[in-house]
Design an enzyme around this catalytic site. Structure first.
Site, PDB file in Angstrom:
ATOM      1  CG  ASP A   1      -6.996 -17.121  -1.344  1.00 11.17           C
ATOM      2  OD1 ASP A   1      -8.067 -16.532  -1.570  1.00 11.17           O
ATOM      3  OD2 ASP A   1      -6.816 -17.883  -0.370  1.00 11.17           O
TER       4      ASP A   1
ATOM      5  NE  ARG B   1     -12.702 -19.354   4.632  1.00  9.05           N
ATOM      6  CZ  ARG B   1     -12.725 -18.080   5.037  1.00  9.05           C
ATOM      7  NH1 ARG B   1     -13.005 -17.742   6.286  1.00  9.05           N
ATOM      8  NH2 ARG B   1     -12.450 -17.102   4.187  1.00  9.05           N
TER       9      ARG B   1
HETATM   10  O1  MRU Z   1     -11.156 -21.355   0.578  1.00 12.84           O
HETATM   11  P1  MRU Z   1     -11.006 -20.201   1.538  1.00 12.84           P
HETATM   12  O2  MRU Z   1     -12.231 -19.945   2.337  1.00 12.84           O
HETATM   13  O3  MRU Z   1      -9.758 -20.301   2.361  1.00 12.84           O
HETATM   14  O4  MRU Z   1     -10.828 -18.969   0.554  1.00 12.84           O
HETATM   15  C1  MRU Z   1     -10.688 -17.701   1.125  1.00 12.84           C
HETATM   16  C2  MRU Z   1     -10.776 -16.631   0.129  1.00 12.84           C
HETATM   17  O5  MRU Z   1     -10.775 -16.824  -1.061  1.00 12.84           O
HETATM   18  C3  MRU Z   1     -10.743 -15.258   0.668  1.00 12.84           C
HETATM   19  O6  MRU Z   1     -11.526 -14.424  -0.096  1.00 12.84           O
HETATM   20  C4  MRU Z   1      -9.270 -14.817   0.634  1.00 12.84           C
HETATM   21  O7  MRU Z   1      -8.457 -15.722   1.313  1.00 12.84           O
HETATM   22  C5  MRU Z   1      -9.093 -13.537   1.243  1.00 12.84           C
HETATM   23  S1  MRU Z   1      -9.120 -13.700   2.950  1.00 12.84           S
HETATM   24  C6  MRU Z   1      -8.751 -12.267   3.704  1.00 12.84           C
END
Ligand code: MRU
Length: 362
Positions: A236, A47
């Site tokens: 993201d 993730r």
């Molecule tokens: O749902 P996730 O854990 O994939 O979400 C990740 C995030 O929101 C992080 O803060 C984002 O991807 C930045 S990662 C360097």
């Protein structure tokens, strides 16, 4: 200190450090087909936006070997279909779509069936290496923006685990710490998946950086009491106007930071920029299963039958963002100008670094 390796290409498979099992155990999932990678992405074993991009690239590399085709055109068409399957596994992080598109461009540039698997493998490995290098560079640039000492609040996990390696927001904290800045990290637990509590604290403890974990709802009062010098998060997807999609709860933190005159920084590689979207209103927001909210470990925390909303991300309007830290430079408002300039060819030195911006929070 050994580096955290979230994703490792073994030459014929992708070895994924299983983030659903951390911090209790370090176990791995070995993805031997593109479907295995898609499953690992959907189940959040891997993730974080940049890590999703890297995993997506390897999914295409695996597909390039798996798919049977009698000619190049047929294989390229099948790969496009696989690309859709991979890119839609998690819709908000643009890095996934960006990586798939890059891999499909490589596939289209092949001139023979025989060369395609090797070319895709080489492209995925290059993309992975470039991600680590970008994170290291943006972390060095971002380290200069952080204060000399004090508490830095972060949300979710934007560390090595969320990337090809090294991290973004957590990479900035790490680089500043390694430069000698006397920082403490304050980490929100990040309900419901607990990326902060499980993953960010795990990384920070290994880095030897003083760390405090708080419940998400404690952030407001701690900001109001002046305990936090700045907030830094990953992203993201970042729209052309600087609106930032990030883990649910980021928007609330940004508003609270502004209310309390605390700088709010976003750290992300340029692969997280989506300049095709004029504003964050157009960013697709993933809604995940209500089970993630209803469960705590093996147990239920709410009565059966209650209805649940579980948006996984929110959008922070650009007006709350102090600066966006990328490997090409640190962009300051107006983001609709600086982000484009940064992608076009970098920013002039004076736009990249401003003296002690944390002293003059907007
Ligand atoms: O749902 P996730 O854990 O994939 O979400 C990740 C995030 O929101 C992080 O803060 C984002 O991807 C930045 S990662 C360097």
């Amino acid at each position: 200190m050994p580096e955290i390796v979230p994703l490792e290409w073994t030459g014929d498979a992708l070895r994924v450090l299983d983030q659903t099992r951390l911090p209790w155990e370090q176990s791995f999932v070995v993805a031997r087909s593109h479907r295995d990678v898609v499953r690992a992405i959907r189940d959040m074993r891997v993730r974080g936006a940049p890590a999703l991009g890297v995993a997506g690239a390897y999914a295409l590399a695996l597909a390039g070997r798996e798919l049977n085709a009698s000619n190049l055109r047929e294989l390229q068409a099948s790969l496009s279909r696989v690309g859709e399957e991979v890119a839609s596994a998690r819709p908000t992080a643009v890095n996934l779509r960006w990586a798939v598109d890059r891999m499909l461009r490589t596939a289209s540039s092949c001139t023979s069936l025989a060369e395609l698997p090797k070319r895709l493998e080489a492209e995925a490995v290059a993309l992975h290496q470039e991600d680590v290098a970008a994170n290291q560079r943006l972390s060095r640039l971002g380290a200069d923006v952080l204060p000399q000492e004090g508490t830095v609040l972060t949300h979710c996990n934007a560390g090595a685990l969320a990337t090809g390696g090294y991290g973004t927001a957590l990479g900035v904290i790490r680089a500043a710490w390694e430069q000698g800045k006397r920082l403490r990290a304050m980490v929100t637990e990040t309900r419901p998946f607990l990326q902060g509590a499980r993953l960010t604290t795990w990384e920070l403890l290994q880095l030897g950086i003083p760390t405090q974990l708080i419940v998400d709802s404690a952030a407001g009062s701690l900001l109001a009491q002046g305990e936090v010098r700045c907030v830094i998060v990953g992203a993201d997807r970042i729209a052309a106007n600087g609106d930032v999609a990030n883990k649910i709860g980021t928007y609330s933190l940004a508003v609270l930071a502004r209310e309390n005159r605390v700088p709010f920084y976003v750290a992300a590689p340029t692969s997280t920029l989506d300049l095709s979207l004029p504003s964050g209103a157009l960013i697709p927001i993933e809604e995940r299963s209500g089970e993630e909210v209803l469960r705590w470990g093996e147990g239920r925390i709410a009565p059966a039958g209650v209805s649940v909303r579980n948006p996984a991300f929110d959008v922070t309007p650009a007006r709350y963002v102090t600066a966006i830290i990328t490997e090409r430079g640190v962009a300051w408002p107006p983001f609709d100008e600086t982000l484009r300039a940064l992608v076009a060819g970098g920013l002039p030195r004076e736009a990249v670094m401003v003296v002690a911006p944390h002293e003059k929070a907007s």
